[in-house]
Design a protein around this motif. Structure first.
Motif, PDB file in Angstrom:
ATOM      1  N   SER A 102       3.679  -7.524  -5.112  1.00  0.00           N
ATOM      2  CA  SER A 102       3.769  -6.915  -6.438  1.00  0.00           C
ATOM      3  C   SER A 102       3.840  -5.405  -6.299  1.00  0.00           C
ATOM      4  O   SER A 102       3.587  -4.834  -5.234  1.00  0.00           O
ATOM      5  CB  SER A 102       2.567  -7.336  -7.290  1.00  0.00           C
ATOM      6  N   GLN A 103       4.165  -4.740  -7.391  1.00  0.00           N
ATOM      7  CA  GLN A 103       4.355  -3.291  -7.331  1.00  0.00           C
ATOM      8  C   GLN A 103       3.082  -2.555  -6.961  1.00  0.00           C
ATOM      9  O   GLN A 103       3.142  -1.530  -6.267  1.00  0.00           O
ATOM     10  CB  GLN A 103       4.894  -2.794  -8.679  1.00  0.00           C
ATOM     11  N   ASP A 104       1.928  -3.052  -7.379  1.00  0.00           N
ATOM     12  CA  ASP A 104       0.668  -2.406  -7.024  1.00  0.00           C
ATOM     13  C   ASP A 104       0.040  -2.999  -5.767  1.00  0.00           C
ATOM     14  O   ASP A 104      -1.091  -2.639  -5.409  1.00  0.00           O
ATOM     15  CB  ASP A 104      -0.321  -2.508  -8.187  1.00  0.00           C
ATOM     16  N   SER A 105       0.752  -3.909  -5.086  1.00  0.00           N
ATOM     17  CA  SER A 105       0.314  -4.543  -3.826  1.00  0.00           C
ATOM     18  C   SER A 105      -0.940  -5.388  -3.981  1.00  0.00           C
ATOM     19  O   SER A 105      -1.572  -5.755  -2.987  1.00  0.00           O
ATOM     20  CB  SER A 105       0.067  -3.468  -2.746  1.00  0.00           C
ATOM     21  N   SER A 106      -1.315  -5.741  -5.196  1.00  0.00           N
ATOM     22  CA  SER A 106      -2.506  -6.575  -5.377  1.00  0.00           C
ATOM     23  C   SER A 106      -2.206  -8.047  -5.101  1.00  0.00           C
ATOM     24  O   SER A 106      -3.095  -8.797  -4.689  1.00  0.00           O
ATOM     25  CB  SER A 106      -3.042  -6.409  -6.795  1.00  0.00           C
ATOM     26  N   ASP A 157       0.817  -1.207   0.000  1.00  0.00           N
ATOM     27  CA  ASP A 157       0.000   0.000   0.000  1.00  0.00           C
ATOM     28  C   ASP A 157       0.857   1.266   0.000  1.00  0.00           C
ATOM     29  O   ASP A 157       0.594   2.217   0.751  1.00  0.00           O
ATOM     30  CB  ASP A 157      -0.957  -0.018   1.199  1.00  0.00           C
ATOM     31  N   GLY A 158       1.874   1.285  -0.829  1.00  0.00           N
ATOM     32  CA  GLY A 158       2.699   2.476  -0.962  1.00  0.00           C
ATOM     33  C   GLY A 158       3.521   2.827   0.249  1.00  0.00           C
ATOM     34  O   GLY A 158       3.996   3.971   0.369  1.00  0.00           O
ATOM     35  N   HIS A 170       7.923  -5.770 -12.758  1.00  0.00           N
ATOM     36  CA  HIS A 170       7.176  -4.511 -12.593  1.00  0.00           C
ATOM     37  C   HIS A 170       5.698  -4.637 -12.943  1.00  0.00           C
ATOM     38  O   HIS A 170       4.866  -3.940 -12.358  1.00  0.00           O
ATOM     39  CB  HIS A 170       7.828  -3.414 -13.450  1.00  0.00           C
ATOM     40  N   ASP A 171       5.319  -5.504 -13.886  1.00  0.00           N
ATOM     41  CA  ASP A 171       3.900  -5.651 -14.237  1.00  0.00           C
ATOM     42  C   ASP A 171       3.295  -6.935 -13.686  1.00  0.00           C
ATOM     43  O   ASP A 171       2.170  -7.302 -14.058  1.00  0.00           O
ATOM     44  CB  ASP A 171       3.715  -5.591 -15.754  1.00  0.00           C
TER      45      ASP A 171
END
Length: 555
Positions: free
Chosen positions: A435-439, A393-394, A483-484
């Motif tokens: 993951s980069q987007d925390s999903s 979460d950033g 990254h993706d």
């Protein structure tokens, strides 16, 4: 007194008188006239010549003094003796014995109309000026390099400098220019060192791109206009190629424990048990070394960039850690932390917002340190021992796992545990990554089992993983999403070639990795470049292997 002595005395008197007053009287005696007549005539001619020379000298001196007075008066009060003429200087000499003209013709009164006669002396003067202007000055000296010729066909390594196939000899200056161009070609611009360089905005429109010089940027590089990186990666076979080792210019003398790319994709760090921190510029061809730093009292177990790219944090099995400032190239020793008795700070994670560093402490404690002040700002306490950490979460949340086999979610704003659940089939969690987007997040255990979860479902109470990966048979070491989040790399330090790449959409392992021709040795660390164009793997042999993933066009 005899007649001979009288004649000699008269001769000396005659010479003295002739020198003083120039008298030409003859004092000769008639008694000795026949003997002295020849000498008297010579003396008379000598005196006359002497007078003439003296008169000339006096006249020249007088003319010179008059000319100097005339020039002095002219410089002080203007040209009194002659009006200025075009093309002549104020101090020009006037011929002696010639009076200055009383008047002159003003040729400038025609106001540009060519109605005045043209004088021959003017034309001659203009011609002389043109000849003087057009005449090239001879050089004082000639540089040998300008006349030197280099045979670029004779030496094999210079043939690459040819612009045409039959080119043979070039000048020394041209040879220098071509060498400089070749150097610039082999050593491209190091963008990571330019602190003022602005990255293009991801959401900029076409109009904004044109205003900021977007068209010029496209024409200045040879990148492909159509980038395939946004396409979906297919399972089964992965297109990749082995490149020159990332640390080919200076390999480590011990196991490499950390590799990581800078956020610009060009700079990479490598650190290990040989107490060295090394930086390399990654281009896939030469990978030149930028700098090497020796840490005398700390074998490095982990090194990591701050996400903002300004600093590197290093730690080992010591109660202190180090910080290396990339901007000022300064190393700082921090610790021990106030109020703590940990003897090892070898494992840590840095938040994506570059504000917090979380160290694994003793007896289930997590130590939160400010990345700005390097001071302890708080602690978190688990029920069991802490083995792994990961931010989500950033940077607002922190995940942890350990000896009790459970996964904890912490809210760093309130410093409280917001969720705790058991990792499916895990006895002790030793590895975590998000993951980069925390999903998505993945957990690794001592048995080699890797579980992949959807984080929102896990927080909602669904504890069943999306996929359980059982391709490793020894305890999981390091894991990393690209990254993706289409690739998950998992590794084990205790198994030779113990590394797998997992295709996340299908949760299948790529069959051709690492391939029969390539050996990964005993992998200890790994990292993807920011856009997944490169994959680096550090192993126990001291090398950092570098691979190009062809699906991703940019580093």
């Amino acid at each position: 007194m005899s007649l001979i002595s009288q004649n000699a005395l008269q001769k000396r008197r005659l010479e003295k008188i002739g020198a003083d007053d120039g008298s030409d009287e003859d004092f000769g005696s008639p008694v000795a006239m026949d003997a002295e007549i020849g000498k008297g005539a010579k003396l008379k001619n000598h005196n006359k010549e002497k007078k003439k020379k003296r008169a000339k000298v006096l006249e020249a001196q007088q003319n010179k003094e008059e000319e100097e007075m005339r020039q002095l008066e002219s410089s002080l009060f203007g040209a009194l003796y002659a009006p200025p003429e075009f093309g002549t200087e104020i101090g020009s000499e006037v011929a002696p014995g010639k009076d200055a003209p009383l008047f002159f013709t003003d040729r400038s009164a025609a106001d540009g109309v060519d109605d005045l006669p043209i004088y021959e002396e003017d034309l001659d003067y203009e011609d002389e000026e043109d000849e003087m202007g057009n005449k090239e000055r001879k050089p004082v000296w000639v540089d040998e390099e300008e006349t030197t010729e280099v045979d670029i066909l004779k030496v094999a390594r210079l043939r690459k400098l040819r612009k045409e196939a039959d080119e043979h000899l070039i000048s020394g200056k041209e040879y220098e220019n071509r060498l400089r161009a070749q150097h610039a070609k082999l050593n491209p611009f190091t963008g990571w060192a330019d602190m003022d360089r602005k990255a293009p905005l991801p959401g900029a429109s076409d109009g904004e791109s044109d205003d900021e010089g977007g068209v010029d940027d496209i024409l200045r590089n040879n990148d492909e206009l159509v980038v395939k990186g946004t396409a979906k990666l297919l399972p089964g076979m992965l297109e990749f190629s082995r490149l020159v080792d990332a640390n080919i210019q200076e390999t480590s003398s011990g196991p490499v424990n950390s590799v990581q790319f800078h956020r610009n994709g060009q700079l990479m760090l490598a650190a290990g048990l040989d107490k060295h921190l090394r930086f390399f510029q990654i281009d896939g061809k030469r990978n030149p070394k930028i700098q090497s730093i020796f840490i005398e009292d700390c074998p490095v177990y982990k090194a990591s960039f701050l996400p903002d790219g300004s600093e590197v944090i290093l730690s080992g099995r010591r109660k202190f850690f180090y910080s290396f400032d990339l901007v000022h190239a300064a190393v700082s020793k921090i610790g021990p932390l106030t109020g703590r008795e940990e003897k090892s700070l070898e494992s840590f994670e840095i938040s994506p917002d570059s504000k917090t560093i979380a160290f694994i402490g003793n007896e289930g404690y997590i130590l939160l340190v400010s990345s700005k002040t390097k001071q302890l700002i708080g602690t978190l306490k688990m029920n069991g021992s802490v083995r792994s950490l990961a931010f989500a979460d950033g940077g607002n949340q922190l995940m942890s796992s350990g000896g009790d086999g459970q996964v904890y979610h912490w809210d760093l704003r309130t410093r409280k545990c917001i969720h705790k659940a058991t990792d499916d089939g895990s006895l002790a969690g030793i590895s975590l990554c998000t993951s980069q987007d925390s999903s998505l997040f993945a957990t690794g255990s001592t048995s080699g089992i890797v579980n992949v979860y959807k984080r929102d479902d896990f927080l909602g109470g669904k504890q069943k993983p999306l996929k359980t990966i059982e391709n490793l048979t020894t305890e999981v070491g390091e894991m990393k999403f690209n990254h993706d989040a289409q690739i998950l790399a998992i590794s084990s330090r205790k198994e030779r070639n113990g590394m797998r790449l997992v295709h996340i959409p299908s949760f299948t392992v790529f069959q051709n990795w690492p391939g029969p021709r390539f050996s990964l040795h005993y992998p200890r660390c790994l990292d993807f470049s920011p856009n997944s164009g490169f994959l680096s793997v550090g192993h126990a042999g001291g090398k950092v292997l570098l691979y190009k993933l062809h699906h991703y066009q940019n580093a």
